[in-house]
Scaffold this motif. Sequence first.
Motif, PDB file in Angstrom:
ATOM      1  N   SER A  14       0.707  -1.084  -0.043  1.00 19.98           N
ATOM      2  CA  SER A  14       0.044  -0.124   0.055  1.00 19.98           C
ATOM      3  C   SER A  14       0.732   1.392   0.086  1.00 19.98           C
ATOM      4  N   PRO A  15       1.749   1.458   0.742  1.00 19.39           N
ATOM      5  CA  PRO A  15       2.615   2.714   0.760  1.00 19.39           C
ATOM      6  C   PRO A  15       3.311   2.837  -0.439  1.00 19.39           C
ATOM      7  N   ARG A  43       6.220 -13.543   0.112  1.00 17.56           N
ATOM      8  CA  ARG A  43       5.323 -12.605  -0.566  1.00 17.56           C
ATOM      9  C   ARG A  43       5.880 -11.351  -0.545  1.00 17.56           C
ATOM     10  N   THR A  44       6.476 -11.034  -1.800  1.00 18.98           N
ATOM     11  CA  THR A  44       7.358  -9.597  -1.456  1.00 18.98           C
ATOM     12  C   THR A  44       6.622  -8.589  -2.330  1.00 18.98           C
ATOM     13  N   PHE A  45       7.046  -7.457  -2.241  1.00 20.52           N
ATOM     14  CA  PHE A  45       6.452  -6.271  -3.011  1.00 20.52           C
ATOM     15  C   PHE A  45       7.668  -5.556  -3.343  1.00 20.52           C
ATOM     16  N   ALA A  46       7.524  -4.681  -4.480  1.00 21.67           N
ATOM     17  CA  ALA A  46       8.357  -3.680  -5.042  1.00 21.67           C
ATOM     18  C   ALA A  46       8.708  -2.947  -3.555  1.00 21.67           C
ATOM     19  N   ILE A  47       9.919  -2.514  -3.540  1.00 24.73           N
ATOM     20  CA  ILE A  47      10.623  -1.753  -2.301  1.00 24.73           C
ATOM     21  C   ILE A  47      11.452  -0.566  -2.961  1.00 24.73           C
ATOM     22  N   ASP A  48      11.064   0.585  -2.500  1.00 25.42           N
ATOM     23  CA  ASP A  48      12.059   1.802  -2.784  1.00 25.42           C
ATOM     24  C   ASP A  48      13.244   1.763  -2.170  1.00 25.42           C
ATOM     25  N   LEU A  49      13.228   2.004  -0.717  1.00 30.90           N
ATOM     26  CA  LEU A  49      14.485   1.952   0.065  1.00 30.90           C
ATOM     27  C   LEU A  49      14.465   1.134   1.231  1.00 30.90           C
ATOM     28  N   ARG A 117      -5.804   7.643  20.366  1.00 27.61           N
ATOM     29  CA  ARG A 117      -5.847   9.116  20.958  1.00 27.61           C
ATOM     30  C   ARG A 117      -4.425   9.782  20.622  1.00 27.61           C
ATOM     31  N   GLU A 118      -3.488   9.067  19.830  1.00 21.32           N
ATOM     32  CA  GLU A 118      -2.367   9.660  19.817  1.00 21.32           C
ATOM     33  C   GLU A 118      -2.222  11.147  19.160  1.00 21.32           C
ATOM     34  N   GLY A 119      -1.432  11.955  19.834  1.00 18.56           N
ATOM     35  CA  GLY A 119      -1.167  13.367  19.425  1.00 18.56           C
ATOM     36  C   GLY A 119      -0.603  13.715  17.832  1.00 18.56           C
ATOM     37  N   VAL A 120      -0.685  12.584  17.123  1.00 19.78           N
ATOM     38  CA  VAL A 120      -0.132  12.859  15.624  1.00 19.78           C
ATOM     39  C   VAL A 120      -1.590  13.062  14.903  1.00 19.78           C
ATOM     40  N   PRO A 121      -1.612  13.711  13.627  1.00 22.34           N
ATOM     41  CA  PRO A 121      -2.692  13.597  12.851  1.00 22.34           C
ATOM     42  C   PRO A 121      -2.574  12.273  12.325  1.00 22.34           C
ATOM     43  N   GLN A 122      -3.955  11.784  11.915  1.00 23.81           N
ATOM     44  CA  GLN A 122      -3.968  10.285  11.696  1.00 23.81           C
ATOM     45  C   GLN A 122      -4.689  10.234  10.183  1.00 23.81           C
ATOM     46  N   LEU A 123      -4.587   9.250   9.594  1.00 23.95           N
ATOM     47  CA  LEU A 123      -5.222   8.907   8.241  1.00 23.95           C
ATOM     48  C   LEU A 123      -5.533   7.535   8.337  1.00 23.95           C
ATOM     49  N   VAL A 124      -6.734   6.925   7.997  1.00 20.60           N
ATOM     50  CA  VAL A 124      -7.157   5.577   8.012  1.00 20.60           C
ATOM     51  C   VAL A 124      -7.672   5.214   6.687  1.00 20.60           C
ATOM     52  N   ILE A 125      -7.333   3.839   6.389  1.00 19.13           N
ATOM     53  CA  ILE A 125      -7.912   3.448   4.840  1.00 19.13           C
ATOM     54  C   ILE A 125      -9.538   3.240   4.933  1.00 19.13           C
ATOM     55  N   ALA A 126     -10.182   3.534   4.223  1.00 19.82           N
ATOM     56  CA  ALA A 126     -11.703   3.442   3.849  1.00 19.82           C
ATOM     57  C   ALA A 126     -12.185   1.979   3.757  1.00 19.82           C
ATOM     58  N   GLN A 127     -11.683   1.297   4.983  1.00 21.57           N
ATOM     59  CA  GLN A 127     -12.102  -0.275   4.914  1.00 21.57           C
ATOM     60  C   GLN A 127     -12.494  -0.633   6.324  1.00 21.57           C
ATOM     61  N   ALA A 136      -9.147   9.877  12.827  1.00 26.21           N
ATOM     62  CA  ALA A 136      -8.436   9.943  11.410  1.00 26.21           C
ATOM     63  C   ALA A 136      -9.110  10.391  10.330  1.00 26.21           C
ATOM     64  N   ARG A 137      -8.562  10.792   9.383  1.00 27.34           N
ATOM     65  CA  ARG A 137      -8.983  11.318   7.983  1.00 27.34           C
ATOM     66  C   ARG A 137      -9.132   9.868   7.026  1.00 27.34           C
ATOM     67  N   VAL A 138     -10.321   9.664   6.526  1.00 28.52           N
ATOM     68  CA  VAL A 138     -10.462   8.579   5.689  1.00 28.52           C
ATOM     69  C   VAL A 138      -9.771   8.806   4.391  1.00 28.52           C
ATOM     70  N   VAL A 139      -9.069   7.722   3.932  1.00 31.64           N
ATOM     71  CA  VAL A 139      -8.419   7.833   2.549  1.00 31.64           C
ATOM     72  C   VAL A 139      -8.474   6.478   1.868  1.00 31.64           C
ATOM     73  N   PRO A 140      -8.060   6.560   0.640  1.00 30.28           N
ATOM     74  CA  PRO A 140      -8.264   5.317  -0.109  1.00 30.28           C
ATOM     75  C   PRO A 140      -7.212   4.544  -0.210  1.00 30.28           C
ATOM     76  N   ASN A 141      -7.035   3.073  -0.369  1.00 29.60           N
ATOM     77  CA  ASN A 141      -6.131   2.363  -0.737  1.00 29.60           C
ATOM     78  C   ASN A 141      -5.927   2.485  -2.079  1.00 29.60           C
ATOM     79  N   VAL A 142      -4.747   3.105  -2.556  1.00 28.31           N
ATOM     80  CA  VAL A 142      -4.704   3.642  -4.110  1.00 28.31           C
ATOM     81  C   VAL A 142      -4.048   2.427  -4.928  1.00 28.31           C
ATOM     82  N   VAL A 143      -4.734   2.405  -6.087  1.00 25.79           N
ATOM     83  CA  VAL A 143      -4.372   1.252  -6.910  1.00 25.79           C
ATOM     84  C   VAL A 143      -4.024   1.880  -8.470  1.00 25.79           C
TER      85      VAL A 143
END
Length: 369
Positions: A14-15, A43-49, A117-127, A136-143
């Motif tokens: 996903s990232p 079960r590998t995925f493409a990796i940047d760094l 309740r962590e004091g850091v802005p949060q996102l969560v997938i819309a699932q 958390a703000r709701v965001v998509p899993n990008v495809v």
Amino acid sequence: MKVVHLSNTPVAGSPGNIVSALNRLTDIRARHVVFNAAAYRTRTFAIDLDWRTQQQEALDAIAEADVIHIHQYFSFDETFGANFAQRFGDKRLIRQYHSAPDLWANGDAGLIERIVREGVPQLVIAQGPERFYPYARVVPNVVPIDDPRYLPHPEADGTPIVTFSPSGRASAWKARWETKGVPQTLALLRKLEREGLCRLQLIVDTPHDQCLLLKRHAAVAIDECVTGNYHLSGLEALAQGKPTLGYLDQRVQSQLRRLTGATDLPWVDVRLEEAEAPLRALLADRTLREEIGAASRRWMETHYAERAMIEHYRRAYLDLFEAPQQFGVSRFTGEADEWRARVCPDYNWTARRHLHAGWRDRLRMWMKG
């Protein structure tokens, strides 16, 4: 703006999809640092760094970043080393969740509370996990639906192939969320295979690129018909133009409609208990499969285009600087709203679990005579 994504594992790719889309489709430059690129073994995925082999390049990217985008819950010091977080300085942080908090808390209510309740802005997938993170703000899993690997291909001739790619082996009734109901789903698919109605394509522990290639000529895909959630693999199957079976509960459906603006959703929406008859109908009718598969692809092109989905992330980064007050505000309007979102669906799942347990007990008694 420069953004560095940090994760302990590849998080099922996903990232990587987010970073790729940011770099291709926006004015944001992004990198992704993965601590354990081999976390899922084969079960590998493409990796940047890769932190273990490209540590200095990763540190340089972190030093240059304006935003640090963290995926999932993990300890920085235990993962990347002591005092790692001190490298962030005054950079803006944001954390994204892809799983329910109990994956890490294991029933520890105090830890769940700290995660949520962590004091850091949060996102969560819309699932499915969305309901656990009210701040958390709701965001998509990008495809990347226009990538050649995600384009539709004709199904193979001969007996129709049903493809299923679970990431674990958990039973449908022993885990609430971290499951695709593998034993129960396989029992149904193998029954249909024994009758000669399909060929089962079970994909496990397979590199992601190969997984996508294997699925291209399948006739039907199984997302997951147990929890009420959908998965990245389901979105991939829809992009490839497959009739895709999955069960989406009301909360998941409402979040997906809100995110995409769609009225209708493309999954063949059935619970596992009712999946046999729709599967038989699909396997018996190639024209039906083709029409539903084509509609699946059109839905992804219309409502889930990569350029539109990645804009949710670009907007979130800008808001870290321009409107930080928008983060940390609960999306639930009160106890009743939270109860409908999180508690009531669990009652439904628990009732199903008890029903299946009762059926097993009656079967054992019958077998004992």
